[in-house]
Design an enzyme around this catalytic site. Structure first.
Site, PDB file in Angstrom:
ATOM      1  N   PHE A 132     -21.201   5.619  -4.246  1.00 22.48           N
ATOM      2  CA  PHE A 132     -21.955   7.531  -3.835  1.00 22.48           C
ATOM      3  C   PHE A 132     -22.118   8.046  -5.407  1.00 22.48           C
ATOM      4  O   PHE A 132     -22.805   9.133  -6.100  1.00 22.48           O
ATOM      5  CB  PHE A 132     -21.445   7.866  -3.242  1.00 22.48           C
ATOM      6  N   GLY A 175     -16.272   3.687  -3.794  1.00 23.83           N
ATOM      7  CA  GLY A 175     -16.738   5.340  -3.717  1.00 23.83           C
ATOM      8  C   GLY A 175     -17.581   5.463  -4.396  1.00 23.83           C
ATOM      9  O   GLY A 175     -18.614   6.262  -4.644  1.00 23.83           O
ATOM     10  N   TYR A 226       1.016  -1.484   0.028  1.00 23.07           N
ATOM     11  CA  TYR A 226      -0.275   0.242   0.172  1.00 23.07           C
ATOM     12  C   TYR A 226       0.790   1.202  -0.030  1.00 23.07           C
ATOM     13  O   TYR A 226       1.780   1.365   0.805  1.00 23.07           O
ATOM     14  CB  TYR A 226      -0.992   0.353   1.205  1.00 23.07           C
ATOM     15  N   SER A 243     -13.573  -2.439  -0.476  1.00 26.04           N
ATOM     16  CA  SER A 243     -14.274  -2.060  -0.733  1.00 26.04           C
ATOM     17  C   SER A 243     -15.715  -2.013  -0.289  1.00 26.04           C
ATOM     18  O   SER A 243     -16.237  -2.231  -2.037  1.00 26.04           O
ATOM     19  CB  SER A 243     -13.478  -2.247  -2.369  1.00 26.04           C
ATOM     20  N   PRO A 244     -16.070  -2.066   0.500  1.00 26.49           N
ATOM     21  CA  PRO A 244     -17.651  -2.085   0.518  1.00 26.49           C
ATOM     22  C   PRO A 244     -18.401  -1.256   0.271  1.00 26.49           C
ATOM     23  O   PRO A 244     -19.329  -1.344  -0.348  1.00 26.49           O
ATOM     24  CB  PRO A 244     -17.235  -2.407   2.224  1.00 26.49           C
TER      25      PRO A 244
HETATM   26  P1  NAP Z   1     -14.681   1.196   0.500  1.00 23.49           P
HETATM   27  O1  NAP Z   1     -15.284   2.180   1.383  1.00 23.49           O
HETATM   28  O2  NAP Z   1     -15.104   1.262  -0.623  1.00 23.49           O
HETATM   29  O3  NAP Z   1     -13.460   3.002  -0.538  1.00 23.49           O
HETATM   30  C1  NAP Z   1     -13.795   4.013  -0.033  1.00 23.49           C
HETATM   31  C2  NAP Z   1     -13.929   5.549  -0.845  1.00 23.49           C
HETATM   32  O4  NAP Z   1     -14.744   5.731  -0.771  1.00 23.49           O
HETATM   33  C3  NAP Z   1     -12.923   6.502  -0.282  1.00 23.49           C
HETATM   34  O5  NAP Z   1     -12.299   7.056  -0.818  1.00 23.49           O
HETATM   35  C4  NAP Z   1     -13.708   7.265   0.401  1.00 23.49           C
HETATM   36  O6  NAP Z   1     -13.442   8.884   0.795  1.00 23.49           O
HETATM   37  C5  NAP Z   1     -14.992   7.077  -0.230  1.00 23.49           C
HETATM   38  N1  NAP Z   1     -16.465   7.449   0.385  1.00 23.49           N
HETATM   39  C6  NAP Z   1     -17.002   7.219   1.625  1.00 23.49           C
HETATM   40  N2  NAP Z   1     -17.888   7.481   1.919  1.00 23.49           N
HETATM   41  C7  NAP Z   1     -17.725   8.462   0.881  1.00 23.49           C
HETATM   42  C8  NAP Z   1     -19.247   9.505   0.275  1.00 23.49           C
HETATM   43  N3  NAP Z   1     -20.584   9.134   1.610  1.00 23.49           N
HETATM   44  N4  NAP Z   1     -19.471  10.018  -0.987  1.00 23.49           N
HETATM   45  C9  NAP Z   1     -17.774  10.116  -1.729  1.00 23.49           C
HETATM   46  N5  NAP Z   1     -17.269   9.000  -1.734  1.00 23.49           N
HETATM   47  C10 NAP Z   1     -17.155   8.207  -0.160  1.00 23.49           C
HETATM   48  O7  NAP Z   1     -13.101   1.100   0.689  1.00 23.49           O
HETATM   49  P2  NAP Z   1     -12.025   1.027   0.123  1.00 23.49           P
HETATM   50  O8  NAP Z   1     -10.540   1.991   0.594  1.00 23.49           O
HETATM   51  O9  NAP Z   1     -11.802   1.041  -1.738  1.00 23.49           O
HETATM   52  O10 NAP Z   1     -10.983  -0.268   0.342  1.00 23.49           O
HETATM   53  C11 NAP Z   1     -11.083  -1.256   2.457  1.00 23.49           C
HETATM   54  C12 NAP Z   1     -10.384  -1.627   2.771  1.00 23.49           C
HETATM   55  O11 NAP Z   1      -9.432  -3.102   1.707  1.00 23.49           O
HETATM   56  C13 NAP Z   1      -8.905  -1.094   1.932  1.00 23.49           C
HETATM   57  O12 NAP Z   1      -8.327   0.441   2.839  1.00 23.49           O
HETATM   58  C14 NAP Z   1      -7.851  -1.491   2.319  1.00 23.49           C
HETATM   59  O13 NAP Z   1      -7.272  -2.258   3.245  1.00 23.49           O
HETATM   60  C15 NAP Z   1      -8.351  -3.157   1.826  1.00 23.49           C
HETATM   61  N6  NAP Z   1      -8.294  -3.665   0.257  1.00 23.49           N
HETATM   62  C16 NAP Z   1      -7.864  -5.221  -0.036  1.00 23.49           C
HETATM   63  C17 NAP Z   1      -7.945  -5.173  -1.491  1.00 23.49           C
HETATM   64  C18 NAP Z   1      -7.235  -6.759  -1.425  1.00 23.49           C
HETATM   65  O14 NAP Z   1      -6.310  -7.097  -2.601  1.00 23.49           O
HETATM   66  N7  NAP Z   1      -7.014  -7.364  -0.753  1.00 23.49           N
HETATM   67  C19 NAP Z   1      -7.931  -4.713  -2.310  1.00 23.49           C
HETATM   68  C20 NAP Z   1      -8.483  -3.042  -2.495  1.00 23.49           C
HETATM   69  C21 NAP Z   1      -8.920  -2.459  -0.761  1.00 23.49           C
HETATM   70  P3  NAP Z   1     -12.997   9.100   1.981  1.00 23.49           P
HETATM   71  O15 NAP Z   1     -12.397   8.654   2.742  1.00 23.49           O
HETATM   72  O16 NAP Z   1     -13.301  10.507   1.561  1.00 23.49           O
HETATM   73  O17 NAP Z   1     -14.048   9.003   3.127  1.00 23.49           O
END
Ligand code: NAP
Length: 300
Positions: A218, A215, A53, A210-211
């Protein structure tokens, strides 16, 4: 915070905080420490990260904040990953993007992660991606050395299909305790390709990355994203809830498979929105309404 027990030495929160986007948060180490403590005050003490990361820099940034407060690491459950390599400023020795699940790479990566966090153990190590070139015997050997030295307490995988999970499981001495996979109201493949069935068959709980579809839930302008948003809001009316993220987390948390969403936000209010979802339970009818809105088909 509700928790689930994955092994004798591993209990994880129902909601996990993910550090993939940590560099985007643009926090000093003091600000990051404050943020980590705010997240902990919400009851979330499980943190997900990975060696790669931030171009191999997020672990170190997290560690810098951890080192500011004595005893903080012991209050956290740290999950990290290894196995993906790519050339970047921090790793000029890597010439191409590929997967390295060799014993040597796994051991080297863990030693670096321990140094980054300033700790002598990881709660959970995941092999980040399945590789068509993986030698399961070698992975097993690395796991044995890491377990016996006390450097890693539990092992798992990420993005594994059921057959890949079976293959590695059949070689390792220590049970794989989870499979971290992509699940969101816009990403439902695990319910269609047997992954969720295989996880539940083994009595395991998946970590969901990425639950909020990163993003997209939204901002997405596709018919699918619009339909899912509208359906979540319609169901929200029954619960007096209009926060789309809270409803999306409730959709995941309500599933009988005890999905563990990894919240990726760098904003404390949005992490609180996730915690509030623990109070909402979707009925089968409502859950399947979101499922149908997402796949764009009625049920057979
Ligand atoms: P996510 O919750 O799907 O997406 C987060 C993104 O959505 C952030 O940029 C956030 O921005 C944005 N967001 C949240 N609320 C919002 C809203 N109301 N309006 C607009 N945008 C909004 O999760 P993710 O970050 O993609 O993934 C979560 C975690 O999964 C990662 O941190 C990592 O630990 C893990 N992951 C694992 C893998 C794997 O291959 N194992 C791959 C990807 C990720 P803000 O920060 O501004 O709120």
């Amino acid at each position: 915070m509700k928790t689930v027990r994955l092994s004798d030495t591993l209990t994880m929160d129902r909601i996990i905080h993910g550090h993939w986007r940590l560099l985007d948060w643009k926090m000093t180490k003091e600000e990051l420490l404050h943020f980590i403590e705010e997240v902990m005050d919400l009851g979330i003490t499980t943190v997900d990260t990975a060696d790669i990361y931030g171009g191999f820099s997020c672990e170190e940034a997290f560690g810098e904040a951890l080192k500011l407060k004595k005893g903080l690491r012991e209050r956290l459950t740290i999950v990290t990953k290894c196995g993906i390599v790519f050339p970047c400023e921090n790793r000029p020795q890597f010439k191409t993007h590929h997967y390295d699940n060799s014993r040597k790479h796994i051991l080297t990566s863990v030693d670096r992660s321990l140094k980054n966090f300033g700790t002598d153990y990881l709660d959970l190590l995941l092999i980040h991606r399945p590789s068509p070139f993986m030698d399961p015997a070698e992975v097993s050997e690395a796991f044995r050395e890491l377990y016996q030295s006390g450097k890693v307490r539990n092992f798992g995988v990420s993005n594994y299909k059921p057959s890949q999970f079976e293959l590695l499981s059949s070689y390792v001495e220590y049970p794989l305790v989870t499979n971290q996979v992509e699940i969101s109201p816009l990403t439902l493949d695990v319910f269609q390709d047997g992954t969720m069935d295989s996880i539940m068959t083994r009595g395991l709980y998946p970590m969901a990355w990425s639950p909020l579809a990163g993003g997209e839930l939204f901002t997405g302008k596709s018919e699918r994203a619009i339909n899912v948003r509208n359906m979540l809001l319609a169901i929200g009316e029954k619960h007096n809830e209009d926060r789309i993220d809270t409803l999306a987390y409730a959709f995941l948390l309500s599933h009988p498979g005890k999905i563990l969403p990894i919240v990726g936000s760098g904003k404390i209010e949005r992490i609180k929105n996730a915690v509030d979802a623990l109070d909402i339970r979707f009925s089968a009818e409502d859950w399947l309404s979101v499922y149908k809105a997402s796949i764009g088909e009625s049920l057979p």
